[in-house]
Motif scaffolding. Sequence first.
Motif, PDB file in Angstrom:
ATOM      1  N   LEU A 102      33.029  59.804 -27.781  1.00 45.68           N
ATOM      2  CA  LEU A 102      34.546  59.975 -27.971  1.00 45.68           C
ATOM      3  C   LEU A 102      34.593  59.424 -29.111  1.00 45.68           C
ATOM      4  N   GLN A 103      33.943  58.566 -30.045  1.00 43.99           N
ATOM      5  CA  GLN A 103      34.041  58.022 -31.029  1.00 43.99           C
ATOM      6  C   GLN A 103      35.418  57.156 -30.888  1.00 43.99           C
ATOM      7  N   VAL A 104      35.517  56.259 -29.871  1.00 41.82           N
ATOM      8  CA  VAL A 104      36.846  55.536 -29.624  1.00 41.82           C
ATOM      9  C   VAL A 104      36.311  54.177 -30.318  1.00 41.82           C
ATOM     10  N   GLY A 105      37.455  53.394 -30.852  1.00 43.98           N
ATOM     11  CA  GLY A 105      37.238  52.039 -31.430  1.00 43.98           C
ATOM     12  C   GLY A 105      38.001  51.223 -30.450  1.00 43.98           C
ATOM     13  N   TRP A 106      37.471  49.800 -30.019  1.00 44.64           N
ATOM     14  CA  TRP A 106      37.799  49.027 -28.902  1.00 44.64           C
ATOM     15  C   TRP A 106      38.296  47.754 -29.670  1.00 44.64           C
ATOM     16  N   ASN A 107      39.476  47.180 -29.079  1.00 41.24           N
ATOM     17  CA  ASN A 107      39.777  45.739 -29.202  1.00 41.24           C
ATOM     18  C   ASN A 107      39.838  45.225 -27.731  1.00 41.24           C
ATOM     19  N   MET A 108      39.056  44.189 -27.431  1.00 39.45           N
ATOM     20  CA  MET A 108      39.277  43.637 -25.861  1.00 39.45           C
ATOM     21  C   MET A 108      39.125  42.134 -26.033  1.00 39.45           C
ATOM     22  N   GLN A 109      39.861  41.840 -25.020  1.00 39.53           N
ATOM     23  CA  GLN A 109      40.033  40.167 -24.876  1.00 39.53           C
ATOM     24  C   GLN A 109      40.003  39.843 -23.274  1.00 39.53           C
ATOM     25  N   LEU A 110      39.164  38.572 -23.052  1.00 37.40           N
ATOM     26  CA  LEU A 110      39.672  38.176 -21.440  1.00 37.40           C
ATOM     27  C   LEU A 110      40.103  36.845 -21.787  1.00 37.40           C
ATOM     28  N   LEU A 111      41.298  36.491 -21.125  1.00 36.10           N
ATOM     29  CA  LEU A 111      41.819  35.356 -21.210  1.00 36.10           C
ATOM     30  C   LEU A 111      42.431  34.632 -19.843  1.00 36.10           C
ATOM     31  N   PRO A 112      42.453  33.328 -19.497  1.00 40.32           N
ATOM     32  CA  PRO A 112      42.925  33.029 -18.366  1.00 40.32           C
ATOM     33  C   PRO A 112      44.214  33.387 -17.927  1.00 40.32           C
ATOM     34  N   ALA A 113      44.364  34.079 -16.638  1.00 42.20           N
ATOM     35  CA  ALA A 113      45.627  34.893 -16.213  1.00 42.20           C
ATOM     36  C   ALA A 113      46.617  34.113 -16.671  1.00 42.20           C
ATOM     37  N   GLY A 114      47.884  34.525 -17.332  1.00 44.33           N
ATOM     38  CA  GLY A 114      49.044  34.020 -17.591  1.00 44.33           C
ATOM     39  C   GLY A 114      49.296  33.269 -18.776  1.00 44.33           C
ATOM     40  N   LEU A 115      48.086  32.968 -19.297  1.00 47.79           N
ATOM     41  CA  LEU A 115      48.012  32.319 -20.756  1.00 47.79           C
ATOM     42  C   LEU A 115      48.751  32.920 -21.846  1.00 47.79           C
ATOM     43  N   ALA A 116      48.663  34.304 -21.812  1.00 54.01           N
ATOM     44  CA  ALA A 116      49.392  35.292 -23.005  1.00 54.01           C
ATOM     45  C   ALA A 116      49.827  36.609 -22.566  1.00 54.01           C
ATOM     46  N   SER A 117      50.851  36.997 -23.210  1.00 45.98           N
ATOM     47  CA  SER A 117      51.216  38.379 -23.023  1.00 45.98           C
ATOM     48  C   SER A 117      50.508  39.348 -23.875  1.00 45.98           C
ATOM     49  N   PHE A 118      50.442  40.798 -23.348  1.00 46.99           N
ATOM     50  CA  PHE A 118      49.763  41.700 -24.347  1.00 46.99           C
ATOM     51  C   PHE A 118      50.347  41.481 -25.694  1.00 46.99           C
ATOM     52  N   VAL A 119      51.668  41.411 -25.825  1.00 47.50           N
ATOM     53  CA  VAL A 119      52.240  41.505 -27.124  1.00 47.50           C
ATOM     54  C   VAL A 119      51.631  40.209 -27.879  1.00 47.50           C
ATOM     55  N   GLU A 120      51.481  38.995 -27.431  1.00 44.77           N
ATOM     56  CA  GLU A 120      50.834  37.928 -28.002  1.00 44.77           C
ATOM     57  C   GLU A 120      49.442  38.287 -28.316  1.00 44.77           C
ATOM     58  N   VAL A 121      48.591  38.844 -27.678  1.00 48.28           N
ATOM     59  CA  VAL A 121      47.262  39.123 -27.874  1.00 48.28           C
ATOM     60  C   VAL A 121      47.146  40.010 -29.095  1.00 48.28           C
ATOM     61  N   VAL A 122      47.835  40.959 -29.110  1.00 47.78           N
ATOM     62  CA  VAL A 122      47.856  41.955 -30.287  1.00 47.78           C
ATOM     63  C   VAL A 122      48.004  41.220 -31.608  1.00 47.78           C
ATOM     64  N   SER A 123      49.318  40.492 -31.365  1.00 50.94           N
ATOM     65  CA  SER A 123      49.952  39.522 -32.473  1.00 50.94           C
ATOM     66  C   SER A 123      48.804  38.554 -32.996  1.00 50.94           C
TER      67      SER A 123
END
Length: 303
Positions: free
Chosen positions: A104-125
């Motif tokens: 599919l030629q898909v690019g990925w951004n991935m992250q594992l963090l302890p639950a509750g440490l960051a919101s999705f908006v904070e991760v993207v920022s």
Amino acid sequence: MLHPETSPGRGHLLAVLLALLGTAWAEVWPPQLQEQAPMAGALNRKESFLLLSLHNRLRSWVQPPAADMRRLDWSDSLAQLAQARAALCGTPTPSLASGLWRTLQVGWNMQLLPAGLASFVEVVSLWFAEGQRYSHAAGECARNATCTHYTQLVWATSSQLGCGRHLCSAGQAAIEAFVCAYSPRGNWEVNGKTIVPYKKGAWCSLCTASVSGCFKAWDHAGGLCEVPRNPCRMSCQNHGRLNISTCHCHCPPGYTGRYCQVRCSLQCVHGRFREEECSCVCDIGYGEPSAPPRCIFPSTPVT
């Protein structure tokens, strides 16, 4: 640059964790990572809108300015793929190395963090904050730094986005997986070196013909190339309807002209109205010597 609304201590901790975790999940979390019950469904519409808006806003803030940066649109198909990959919780599977994910030629951004440490908006920022250590002039990241999240996020030709999130467990710890999928993918390499993610220049100055529109929201620093909402660059008058495929106005009865700007006073009683010429094509046996005909009277036989 957008800064997440966190305390300095928390923001520093997030940055350190992101630098340590990177994108190689299998190197950080053991293969025996157990998957927990999924979160309550995929991202809702509000969350999807916030992530899409954030991505486009950050893409409009790059420095140096981008001449060919595309506006991202949300893709439910990519969101489903991202949700499925997040549910893997970092566990490598054969399907990730080949098959659907790769073709599919898909690019990925991935992250594992302890639950509750960051919101999705904070991760993207924080992905975007990696750009502070990226040199566009040199086309490379600072030594011992990670910039691949940033370069994928601001890859100019990527035009579709979908994200997913999943709650996992590793022993006693709760882990949250954040995944965004981009199409077409970025981080292309030439001769072993990743090329720059975009071309610098005045905003929208290198938009191609198919995306010649320039989108700029109130909170954007610059414009993003987009498919123009009216590629014909024209409008139809008098309630005419524009066909953007042919750039032709379909006029309502009584109007003609390229823009439906000409009002016709003709009424074809026994005939068909010819829109382009504002005239009547009379039925057999009807016609008038006057021009243009209105097809009211029977035609006079020629003797």
